[in-house]
Design a protein around this motif. Structure first.
Motif, PDB file in Angstrom:
ATOM      1  N   PHE A 152       1.020  -1.433   0.132  1.00 36.48           N
ATOM      2  CA  PHE A 152      -0.288   0.448  -0.062  1.00 36.48           C
ATOM      3  C   PHE A 152       0.986   1.436  -0.208  1.00 36.48           C
ATOM      4  O   PHE A 152       0.729   2.337  -0.846  1.00 36.48           O
ATOM      5  CB  PHE A 152      -1.051  -0.301   1.042  1.00 36.48           C
ATOM      6  N   THR A 153       1.938   1.007   0.872  1.00 34.86           N
ATOM      7  CA  THR A 153       3.058   2.405   0.444  1.00 34.86           C
ATOM      8  C   THR A 153       3.550   2.786  -0.286  1.00 34.86           C
ATOM      9  O   THR A 153       3.860   3.277  -0.504  1.00 34.86           O
ATOM     10  CB  THR A 153       4.013   2.357   1.910  1.00 34.86           C
ATOM     11  N   PHE A 154       4.389   1.298  -1.292  1.00 35.43           N
ATOM     12  CA  PHE A 154       4.492   1.968  -2.408  1.00 35.43           C
ATOM     13  C   PHE A 154       3.581   1.578  -3.603  1.00 35.43           C
ATOM     14  O   PHE A 154       4.243   2.724  -4.213  1.00 35.43           O
ATOM     15  CB  PHE A 154       5.457   0.452  -2.779  1.00 35.43           C
ATOM     16  N   VAL A 155       2.309   1.622  -3.544  1.00 37.65           N
ATOM     17  CA  VAL A 155       1.184   2.209  -4.082  1.00 37.65           C
ATOM     18  C   VAL A 155       0.921   3.383  -4.111  1.00 37.65           C
ATOM     19  O   VAL A 155       1.034   4.685  -5.507  1.00 37.65           O
ATOM     20  CB  VAL A 155       0.041   1.276  -4.408  1.00 37.65           C
ATOM     21  N   ALA A 167       1.386   9.129  -5.984  1.00 31.34           N
ATOM     22  CA  ALA A 167       2.046  10.958  -5.727  1.00 31.34           C
ATOM     23  C   ALA A 167       2.803  11.109  -6.796  1.00 31.34           C
ATOM     24  O   ALA A 167       2.758  12.269  -6.767  1.00 31.34           O
ATOM     25  CB  ALA A 167       2.532  10.740  -4.088  1.00 31.34           C
ATOM     26  N   GLU A 168       3.580  10.392  -7.091  1.00 33.48           N
ATOM     27  CA  GLU A 168       4.126  10.835  -8.297  1.00 33.48           C
ATOM     28  C   GLU A 168       3.684  10.788  -9.273  1.00 33.48           C
ATOM     29  O   GLU A 168       3.985  12.098  -9.983  1.00 33.48           O
ATOM     30  CB  GLU A 168       5.661   9.767  -8.018  1.00 33.48           C
ATOM     31  N   HIS A 169       2.924  10.233  -9.486  1.00 27.86           N
ATOM     32  CA  HIS A 169       2.092  10.114 -11.231  1.00 27.86           C
ATOM     33  C   HIS A 169       0.665  11.153 -10.746  1.00 27.86           C
ATOM     34  O   HIS A 169       1.304  12.381 -12.550  1.00 27.86           O
ATOM     35  CB  HIS A 169       1.250   8.967 -11.184  1.00 27.86           C
ATOM     36  N   TYR A 170       0.306  11.676 -10.462  1.00 27.74           N
ATOM     37  CA  TYR A 170      -0.503  12.794  -9.553  1.00 27.74           C
ATOM     38  C   TYR A 170       0.239  14.559  -9.134  1.00 27.74           C
ATOM     39  O   TYR A 170      -0.617  15.073  -9.772  1.00 27.74           O
ATOM     40  CB  TYR A 170      -1.536  12.202  -9.505  1.00 27.74           C
ATOM     41  N   LYS A 215       8.433  16.943  -0.182  1.00 30.21           N
ATOM     42  CA  LYS A 215      10.113  15.899  -0.892  1.00 30.21           C
ATOM     43  C   LYS A 215      10.445  17.218  -0.971  1.00 30.21           C
ATOM     44  O   LYS A 215      12.620  17.355  -0.674  1.00 30.21           O
ATOM     45  CB  LYS A 215       9.707  15.712  -2.168  1.00 30.21           C
ATOM     46  N   ILE A 216      10.670  18.447  -1.746  1.00 34.89           N
ATOM     47  CA  ILE A 216      11.785  19.633  -1.527  1.00 34.89           C
ATOM     48  C   ILE A 216      12.112  19.798  -0.213  1.00 34.89           C
ATOM     49  O   ILE A 216      13.776  19.922  -0.238  1.00 34.89           O
ATOM     50  CB  ILE A 216      10.949  21.274  -2.369  1.00 34.89           C
TER      51      ILE A 216
END
Length: 157
Positions: free
Chosen positions: A127-130, A135-138, A147-148
């Motif tokens: 679940f964490t991986f997906v 979050a990266e995709h959207y 992240k910054i």
């Protein structure tokens, strides 16, 4: 707050990180964010900006006060991303559950708890991986900002 056109003389809140300010790049018809460092090309007639340094095609329309997403996501790709994510989250724990119920541990043994913990850890990890991939995709603004901040806290720019 009054309505204002998108132009190269003003600064605007960054539509990606929603933390930094985008301003025009000198001698270019483009904007850049001082915080997340994304570069945007603009179409001033249609009041649009498009992020250029990302693998995702993202476009925003300036409505005079804030940004509205203008790009239409590919529905087929979105369905595929969600179906693959759902399969990655549910299938591995389901396989472990099936094997633990096909060959259950002996009742009262010291390791009788292990299949339940293993199923829970597998579900949590997948679940964490997906969630990270989505979050990266959207390009979720909270995710991008954190992240910054993490990159700056670790001293890497």
């Amino acid at each position: 707050m009054e309505w204002r056109d998108l132009n190269y003389q003003e600064t605007y809140i960054c539509p990606v990180c929603r933390h930094g300010q985008i301003a025009a790049l000198t001698l270019m018809d483009a904007f850049a964010c001082a915080f997340c460092r994304h570069i945007f090309t603009s179409n001033l007639q249609e009041q649009l900006i498009h992020v250029e340094d990302s693998s995702q095609p993202m476009t925003w329309r300036w409505n005079g006060h804030n940004w509205k997403a203008a790009n239409q996501l590919d529905v087929d790709l979105t369905i595929v991303v969600w179906l693959v994510g759902l399969a990655l989250v549910l299938l591995p724990p389901a396989l472990i559950w099936l094997s633990s119920h096909t060959f259950p541990p002996m009742r009262g043994s010291t390791w009788a708890w292990f299949p339940t913990v293993w199923i829970s850890l597998t579900f949590g990890a997948h679940f964490t991986f997906v969630a990270w991939l989505l979050a990266e995709h959207y390009q979720v603004p909270v995710y991008i900002t954190s992240k910054i901040w993490l990159r700056e806290a670790l001293g890497r720019r």
